[in-house]
Each structure stands twice: as C-alpha cells, then as structure tokens.
Design a protein around this motif. Structure first.
Motif, mmCIF file in Angstrom:
data_model
loop_
_atom_site.group_PDB
_atom_site.id
_atom_site.type_symbol
_atom_site.label_atom_id
_atom_site.label_comp_id
_atom_site.label_asym_id
_atom_site.label_seq_id
_atom_site.Cartn_x
_atom_site.Cartn_y
_atom_site.Cartn_z
ATOM 1 N N ARG A 153 -2.831 -6.697 14.038
ATOM 2 C CA ARG A 153 -2.748 -5.821 12.864
ATOM 3 C C ARG A 153 -3.897 -6.150 11.931
ATOM 4 N NH1 ARG A 153 2.157 -4.139 8.798
ATOM 5 N NH2 ARG A 153 0.803 -3.407 7.121
ATOM 6 N N THR A 154 -4.659 -5.129 11.579
ATOM 7 C CA THR A 154 -5.757 -5.277 10.623
ATOM 8 C C THR A 154 -5.555 -4.259 9.512
ATOM 9 O OG1 THR A 154 -7.227 -5.907 12.434
ATOM 10 C CG2 THR A 154 -8.245 -5.347 10.326
ATOM 11 N N ASN A 155 -5.244 -4.756 8.331
ATOM 12 C CA ASN A 155 -4.948 -3.892 7.188
ATOM 13 C C ASN A 155 -3.838 -2.900 7.550
ATOM 14 O OD1 ASN A 155 -6.857 -5.181 5.588
ATOM 15 N ND2 ASN A 155 -8.506 -3.844 6.288
ATOM 16 N N LYS A 156 -4.181 -1.627 7.683
ATOM 17 C CA LYS A 156 -3.159 -0.603 7.931
ATOM 18 C C LYS A 156 -3.109 -0.160 9.386
ATOM 19 C CE LYS A 156 -1.125 1.754 5.431
ATOM 20 N NZ LYS A 156 0.315 1.774 5.167
ATOM 21 N N THR A 199 0.832 -1.206 0.000
ATOM 22 C CA THR A 199 0.000 0.000 0.000
ATOM 23 C C THR A 199 0.863 1.251 0.000
ATOM 24 O OG1 THR A 199 -1.673 -1.215 1.246
ATOM 25 C CG2 THR A 199 -1.896 1.177 1.146
#
Length: 360
Positions: free
Chosen positions: A311-314, A169
C-alpha cells in the motif's frame, strides 16, 4: 436528545438562581464528604438532609439530586476534593420535571414551578422521552439533555455486510462504492487553527471573549458531518438488507506509528469514536446489524486472492502475479476485506473458507 429551552427573561433569571443555589449546596455537601470521608449518597443523605433542608432554598427532591451528584463525582477517585462550578449542570427527574403538550416543560425552580417552552431537532421523539435529564447553561442558552426510551423495530434477515473503512483522507469508504471525503473538513480545521492561533497571540480582553465565543464550533461542525455520514451508511445498508462491519480503532492514537507533529495533530482530531457511536445507535433504531472486526492487515491484504500486497498512500498493489487485481484504491480494498470479515464471523454458512468467497 438535546432540547433547547425558550424561557422568558423572568424565567431565565429564576433558572440562573436555581443553578447557583444547587451548586452551592453541592459544594457544601462535598466539603463534608471530603472531611468525613463519606462518599455514599445514602449516608450523605442520612447525615445532612435535615440540617441542609432549611439551609438552602431547594426542594426535597432537588436536594436529593445534589447528594447524588456529589456521590457520583467521587466515584472516579477519592483522592481529590470535588468542587462544582456556579453554573454546573443540574439533574432533573420525573418528580421535578414534567413534559406537557404544545412543547412545554414544567421545571422546578427557585420560586416554584415554571412552564417553559422548548424546541428540539426531532419532535417525533417526544413520546419516547423518559428518565432523567441534565439542565445545562451554555453561552447564555439553556438546554435539557434528555434520555429516550425508543422500542427498536424487529430485526431483519441480512444477505451480507457493507464494510466501512475509516481514514484521514476519506472519513469513510464503504465496500459498495460509497466515499465520504475529508478534504473539506481538513481545510476547515486548518482554517480554524489559524484563527485560534491569531486570537491567542493577541491575548487582549476582547480576543479572549472572541475565543470563548468561537469555542466549540469545530466540534459542532464535525458532529454534523458524522451525523450525515452515519445516516447515509445506515440507510444504504437498510435498503440493501445488509449489516454493517466496521474496524475496532480503540487506542489507535497510541498504537499507530509515531510520525511528524502535523500528522499527530491530524490524528488527534479524529472523531471516529463519535462516528462509531452514531452508527451504533442509528443501527439500533433501524434494526441494522452492526459488527466490529479487528483491523489487522485489512488495508494490506488483497480482497480477491488474500495475498499480502503493498500500500502506497491511497493505492494498493497486489504482489501475486496470478491475481486479477493489479492496482486498486486502498481504502476500497480495505472496506471489501472488512465486509468479508463480517460475513466470515457472522454468516459462516455464506462464507467459503477455502476460496475466501461469499455465496449469496
């Protein structure tokens, strides 16, 4: 350094003829090497030099370079016969190549030496040109890929490290708050993929010409972005008198968890090995220390209390109820951990292993 030659029409024809003759000689040498199982350049020289000197219109040193090229081609393995393309690259050394003033290089060609003008991206490096160069013909243009010998500046004392977290990302997030987004590059790659698919589906002669003309543009764009990012990170580290700590992402394509095809495609287009190489040589040029740390749990560990979080995505969320950190950007948290690892290994006198803090 990549040097673009600016030959006249007559000089360009002589260069093309040199390509053809040199690679014709390489194929003839490879034929003998394969049949007689001789893969040492000195033995090939002893066996073939006298007979091939008059057979091909090459100078002595150019023929010697052909023996070396064939021997190096068989170093990978000796199970396959090597064949060389008509316009394959040619290696030049100081005996058949001389740089002169006013951006002129003298190259041996079929028909004698030619003084050819050139341009390069950084003329300040011209005094450091040294050693061999590869002459390459690509899309109607001639390039010299020249090695440089640049003396590095004296190393400076550092007060800490800037951690750099690589990702999909965001290409790079640094522990000092820097962020280099990958949004534009991802959109560009998706657009290029649609263009390639459209061109390949047609399969006509003109579409093949278009495909050949467009090839390499994405790779060139990615290299420019990596140059920009690495230059920015090194400059920031030098200004702060700090080193740079990065993750060791070798074989990340094989060690990452298998996911859907779209993710695998995006992962396969990672160019972080190139970004790392750019960081390495720019750090050497600017006397900035670069260290590589193991990436294990850097994105899952709280940089403040050292607890394993979620940690979830960002987003990273610490699971320790007594921790001051609740929710934080996951990549920034990882960059902080990478910087801490760099200090712990390379500046142990500044690292308190009991409190996991750094003293400046």
């Amino acid at each position: 350094m990549k040097i673009k030659l600016l030959p006249t029409a007559e000089q360009a024809e002589l260069l093309l003829e040199t390509f053809r003759e040199a690679n014709l000689a390489c194929n003839a040498i490879s034929e003998v090497a394969w049949e007689k199982r001789i893969f040492n350049k000195f033995k090939l020289h002893y066996q073939l030099y006298d007979s091939y000197k008059g057979k091909f219109g090459l100078s002595s040193q150019m023929l010697v370079r052909a023996f070396t090229k064939v021997a190096h081609a068989y170093k990978l393995d000796k199970k396959t016969k090597r064949a060389f393309k008509t316009m394959g690259s040619i290696t030049y050394d100081a005996r058949i190549m001389t740089y002169k003033q006013d951006h002129v290089v003298s190259l041996w060609c079929i028909g004698g030496r030619q003084n050819i003008r050139f341009i390069c991206h950084n003329p300040d490096y011209i005094p450091y040109l040294k050693g061999e160069a590869d002459l390459v013909y690509k899309k109607g243009k001639f390039f010299l890929y020249q090695t440089l010998d640049i003396p590095g500046p004296a190393a400076q004392d550092i007060s800490g490290f800037i951690g750099v977290d690589f990702g999909l990302t965001d290409i790079a997030v640094t522990s000092d708050g820097g962020k280099h987004s990958a949004d534009w590059m991802n959109q560009y790659r998706e657009k290029r993929q649609k263009v390639r698919s459209s061109v390949q589906r047609k399969g006509t002669r003109n579409s093949k010409k278009l495909s050949k003309r467009l090839s390499g543009k994405e790779r060139t764009t990615s290299a420019i972005i990596n140059h920009t990012i690495s230059k920015s990170i090194v400059k920031s580290a030098k200004d702060q008198r700090k080193g740079i700590a990065i993750e060791n992402l070798t074989n990340i394509r094989f060690s990452s968890k298998p996911r859907n095809k779209k993710f695998r495609t995006k992962l396969g287009r990672w160019s972080f090995a190139q970004l790392r190489s750019f960081l390495e040589y720019k750090c050497r040029l600017n006397a900035v220390k670069l260290v590589v740390v193991e990436p294990g749990y850097t994105s899952q560990t709280c940089n403040y209390c050292r607890y394993i979080g979620k940690r979830t995505n960002k987003v990273f969320k610490c699971t320790n109820k007594n921790c001051k950190v609740d929710v934080i950007d996951a990549d920034f948290n990882a960059a902080q951990n990478i910087a801490l690892l760099g200090v712990a290994v390379n500046l142990p006198e500044r690292y308190d292993r009991y409190s996991c803090t750094v003293h400046y």
